[in-house]
Motif scaffolding. Structure first.
Motif, PDB file in Angstrom:
ATOM      1  N   ARG A 157       1.022  -1.383   0.027  1.00  0.00           N
ATOM      2  CA  ARG A 157       0.114  -0.444   0.034  1.00  0.00           C
ATOM      3  C   ARG A 157       0.681   1.851  -0.090  1.00  0.00           C
ATOM      4  NH1 ARG A 157      -5.689   1.748   1.738  1.00  0.00           N
ATOM      5  NH2 ARG A 157      -5.472   3.981   0.916  1.00  0.00           N
ATOM      6  N   HIS A 158       1.858   1.109   0.716  1.00  0.00           N
ATOM      7  CA  HIS A 158       2.683   2.708   1.162  1.00  0.00           C
ATOM      8  C   HIS A 158       3.571   2.791  -0.275  1.00  0.00           C
ATOM      9  CE1 HIS A 158       2.722   2.388   5.524  1.00  0.00           C
ATOM     10  NE2 HIS A 158       1.565   2.826   4.720  1.00  0.00           N
ATOM     11  N   SER A 159       3.621   1.917  -1.488  1.00  0.00           N
ATOM     12  CA  SER A 159       5.050   1.817  -2.678  1.00  0.00           C
ATOM     13  C   SER A 159       3.523   2.649  -3.307  1.00  0.00           C
ATOM     14  CB  SER A 159       5.358   0.613  -2.807  1.00  0.00           C
ATOM     15  OG  SER A 159       4.187  -0.513  -3.215  1.00  0.00           O
ATOM     16  N   GLY A 160       2.282   3.125  -3.628  1.00  0.00           N
ATOM     17  CA  GLY A 160       1.697   2.912  -3.613  1.00  0.00           C
ATOM     18  C   GLY A 160       0.725   1.886  -4.968  1.00  0.00           C
ATOM     19  N   HIS A 161       0.298   0.681  -4.286  1.00  0.00           N
ATOM     20  CA  HIS A 161      -0.047  -0.568  -5.272  1.00  0.00           C
ATOM     21  C   HIS A 161      -1.318  -0.686  -4.669  1.00  0.00           C
ATOM     22  CE1 HIS A 161       3.548  -1.578  -7.678  1.00  0.00           C
ATOM     23  NE2 HIS A 161       3.751  -0.724  -7.367  1.00  0.00           N
ATOM     24  N   LYS A 162      -1.615  -0.742  -5.437  1.00  0.00           N
ATOM     25  CA  LYS A 162      -2.687  -1.758  -5.305  1.00  0.00           C
ATOM     26  C   LYS A 162      -2.452  -3.317  -4.965  1.00  0.00           C
ATOM     27  CE  LYS A 162      -7.266   1.068  -7.328  1.00  0.00           C
ATOM     28  NZ  LYS A 162      -8.066   0.999  -8.248  1.00  0.00           N
ATOM     29  N   LEU A 163      -3.338  -4.126  -4.248  1.00  0.00           N
ATOM     30  CA  LEU A 163      -3.301  -5.395  -4.041  1.00  0.00           C
ATOM     31  C   LEU A 163      -4.345  -6.852  -4.348  1.00  0.00           C
ATOM     32  CD1 LEU A 163      -1.442  -7.824  -1.808  1.00  0.00           C
ATOM     33  CD2 LEU A 163      -3.038  -7.034  -0.522  1.00  0.00           C
ATOM     34  N   LEU A 164      -3.626  -7.403  -4.788  1.00  0.00           N
ATOM     35  CA  LEU A 164      -4.482  -8.637  -5.110  1.00  0.00           C
ATOM     36  C   LEU A 164      -4.289  -9.740  -4.508  1.00  0.00           C
ATOM     37  CD1 LEU A 164      -6.993  -9.938  -6.688  1.00  0.00           C
ATOM     38  CD2 LEU A 164      -5.797 -10.398  -8.700  1.00  0.00           C
ATOM     39  N   SER A 165      -4.752 -10.850  -3.536  1.00  0.00           N
ATOM     40  CA  SER A 165      -4.253 -11.838  -2.706  1.00  0.00           C
ATOM     41  C   SER A 165      -4.997 -13.132  -3.201  1.00  0.00           C
ATOM     42  CB  SER A 165      -3.746 -11.724  -1.396  1.00  0.00           C
ATOM     43  OG  SER A 165      -5.437 -11.688  -1.125  1.00  0.00           O
ATOM     44  N   LEU A 166      -3.319 -14.232  -3.607  1.00  0.00           N
ATOM     45  CA  LEU A 166      -4.013 -15.557  -3.639  1.00  0.00           C
ATOM     46  C   LEU A 166      -4.674 -16.182  -2.474  1.00  0.00           C
ATOM     47  CD1 LEU A 166      -3.123 -15.978  -7.297  1.00  0.00           C
ATOM     48  CD2 LEU A 166      -4.626 -14.806  -6.576  1.00  0.00           C
ATOM     49  N   GLY A 167      -5.110 -16.675  -2.071  1.00  0.00           N
ATOM     50  CA  GLY A 167      -4.961 -18.269  -0.775  1.00  0.00           C
ATOM     51  C   GLY A 167      -5.125 -19.021  -0.807  1.00  0.00           C
ATOM     52  N   GLY A 168      -5.053 -19.998  -0.289  1.00  0.00           N
ATOM     53  CA  GLY A 168      -5.043 -20.152   1.212  1.00  0.00           C
ATOM     54  C   GLY A 168      -5.965 -19.644   1.805  1.00  0.00           C
ATOM     55  N   ASP A 169      -6.112 -19.934   3.257  1.00  0.00           N
ATOM     56  CA  ASP A 169      -7.996 -19.555   3.619  1.00  0.00           C
ATOM     57  C   ASP A 169      -8.152 -18.775   4.437  1.00  0.00           C
ATOM     58  OD1 ASP A 169      -7.256 -19.315   6.346  1.00  0.00           O
ATOM     59  OD2 ASP A 169      -6.883 -21.240   7.115  1.00  0.00           O
ATOM     60  N   HIS A 170      -9.085 -18.158   4.408  1.00  0.00           N
ATOM     61  CA  HIS A 170      -9.673 -17.160   4.649  1.00  0.00           C
ATOM     62  C   HIS A 170      -9.006 -15.895   5.981  1.00  0.00           C
ATOM     63  CE1 HIS A 170     -13.853 -14.686   3.297  1.00  0.00           C
ATOM     64  NE2 HIS A 170     -13.351 -14.502   3.315  1.00  0.00           N
ATOM     65  N   SER A 171      -8.893 -16.794   7.270  1.00  0.00           N
ATOM     66  CA  SER A 171      -8.052 -16.322   8.305  1.00  0.00           C
ATOM     67  C   SER A 171      -7.296 -15.159   7.610  1.00  0.00           C
ATOM     68  CB  SER A 171      -7.632 -16.515   8.993  1.00  0.00           C
ATOM     69  OG  SER A 171      -6.847 -17.441   7.986  1.00  0.00           O
ATOM     70  N   ILE A 172      -6.406 -15.014   5.884  1.00  0.00           N
ATOM     71  CA  ILE A 172      -5.534 -14.075   5.630  1.00  0.00           C
ATOM     72  C   ILE A 172      -6.096 -13.030   5.446  1.00  0.00           C
ATOM     73  CG2 ILE A 172      -4.309 -16.022   4.733  1.00  0.00           C
ATOM     74  CD1 ILE A 172      -4.494 -14.711   1.866  1.00  0.00           C
ATOM     75  N   THR A 173      -7.299 -12.442   4.953  1.00  0.00           N
ATOM     76  CA  THR A 173      -7.845 -11.173   5.419  1.00  0.00           C
ATOM     77  C   THR A 173      -7.877 -10.115   6.583  1.00  0.00           C
ATOM     78  OG1 THR A 173      -9.707 -12.524   3.541  1.00  0.00           O
ATOM     79  CG2 THR A 173     -10.150 -10.272   4.734  1.00  0.00           C
ATOM     80  N   TYR A 174      -8.493 -10.592   7.365  1.00  0.00           N
ATOM     81  CA  TYR A 174      -7.490 -10.129   8.518  1.00  0.00           C
ATOM     82  C   TYR A 174      -6.519  -9.546   8.388  1.00  0.00           C
ATOM     83  CZ  TYR A 174      -7.000  -9.044  13.558  1.00  0.00           C
ATOM     84  OH  TYR A 174      -6.397  -8.211  15.293  1.00  0.00           O
ATOM     85  N   PRO A 175      -5.599 -10.206   8.404  1.00  0.00           N
ATOM     86  CA  PRO A 175      -4.266  -9.375   8.876  1.00  0.00           C
ATOM     87  C   PRO A 175      -3.766  -8.584   7.142  1.00  0.00           C
ATOM     88  CG  PRO A 175      -3.416 -11.368   8.407  1.00  0.00           C
ATOM     89  CD  PRO A 175      -5.486 -11.218   8.458  1.00  0.00           C
TER      90      PRO A 175
END
Length: 271
Positions: free
Chosen positions: A81-99
């Motif tokens: 985020r601080h580098s000016g990028h948006k994030l698309l993440s591939l999990g993994g279980d749904h617990s990763i959404t919190y961090p």
């Protein structure tokens, strides 16, 4: 904030799964199917993600031990985020959404979360684990990391989670009331979280929790395509390759990947 690009981050974590593990193996399978030549890399809105240099591979995240995994996820999301990028993440279980949300929301900016799932994932704890994949949105709403949580596809509400939804003011679109794609009035920045079991098992058999009576792929695509608000991040979670049939669910993941990437790129600066 002005965004220049979208980073795609793989997060192979499934130790917070309550029923079956296997979703940690999902990220490379999704990437392989995306590029296997079965379909092209154009989204339905015409964005060719294979030619857009603003879509960048952030690699596979790792961590020294389970205890430090969430901290590593949060720190990487914040750095992206601080580098000016948006994030698309591939999990993994749904617990990763919190961090992930913690990392993206270091300043607690206004945020709406659009969450597709069979399950509300609002348990205070499950099997003694407050970081279970059944709990991320309880943690997010407790910490006031989002102003609004909209859940679509829900069909497993029990009394506890219904109370949690009322406590946090969650907007729950249950499948028992489904009358077609709802008109969601979303104005501000939005984060999209797609659990593959939001879909009916007929469309996505490769999940750990089969919940009949779910959404069609077109239902999710139609909701995504009507969004006018800026999308700042997204995740695809709970694909379990060991449960898939002929790669059906992997192809659904690849389709969602293309459409989410196009949404994320929509208001990034042109390179």
């Amino acid at each position: 904030m002005t965004f220049q690009a979208v980073s795609v981050l793989a997060i192979p974590l499934d130790f917070n799964s309550s029923h079956l593990t296997g979703s940690a193996a999902a990220p490379p399978v999704i990437q392989e199917v995306l590029h296997n030549g079965s379909a092209n890399l154009s989204s339905e809105c015409g964005v060719d993600i294979g030619k857009d240099t603003r879509l960048q591979d952030a690699g596979m995240l790792d961590w020294p031990d389970q205890a430090s995994a969430f901290n590593c996820i949060e720190q990487r999301a914040a750095a992206i985020r601080h580098s000016g990028h948006k994030l698309l993440s591939l999990g993994g279980d749904h617990s990763i959404t919190y961090p992930l949300i913690r990392g993206l929301q270091t300043n607690k900016n206004p945020l709406t979360i659009l969450h597709f799932d069979a399950h509300p994932d609002l348990y205070d704890e499950l099997l003694g684990n407050r970081h279970s994949h059944a709990c991320p949105f309880a943690r997010i709403m407790e910490e006031q990391l989002a102003d609004r949580l909209i859940q679509v596809g829900i069909r497993t509400l029990n009394d506890h989670q219904r109370q949690q939804a009322e406590r946090f003011g969650v907007e729950v679109h249950e499948m028992r009331h489904w009358k077609g794609v709802p008109a969601l009035d979303i104005k501000g920045p939005v984060y999209i979280s797609i659990d593959l079991d939001a879909l009916d098992p007929a469309f996505a058999p490769g999940v750990s929790h089969h919940e009949p009576g779910g959404l069609a792929v077109r239902d999710i695509l139609s909701i995504l395509q009507q969004l006018d608000a800026p999308v700042i991040g997204a995740d695809i979670v709970e694909y379990n390759p060991s449960r898939d049939i002929n790669g059906m669910t992997a192809m659904v993941c690849a389709k969602l990947y293309k459409e989410l990437a196009a949404l994320l790129l929509r208001d990034c600066q042109k390179s």
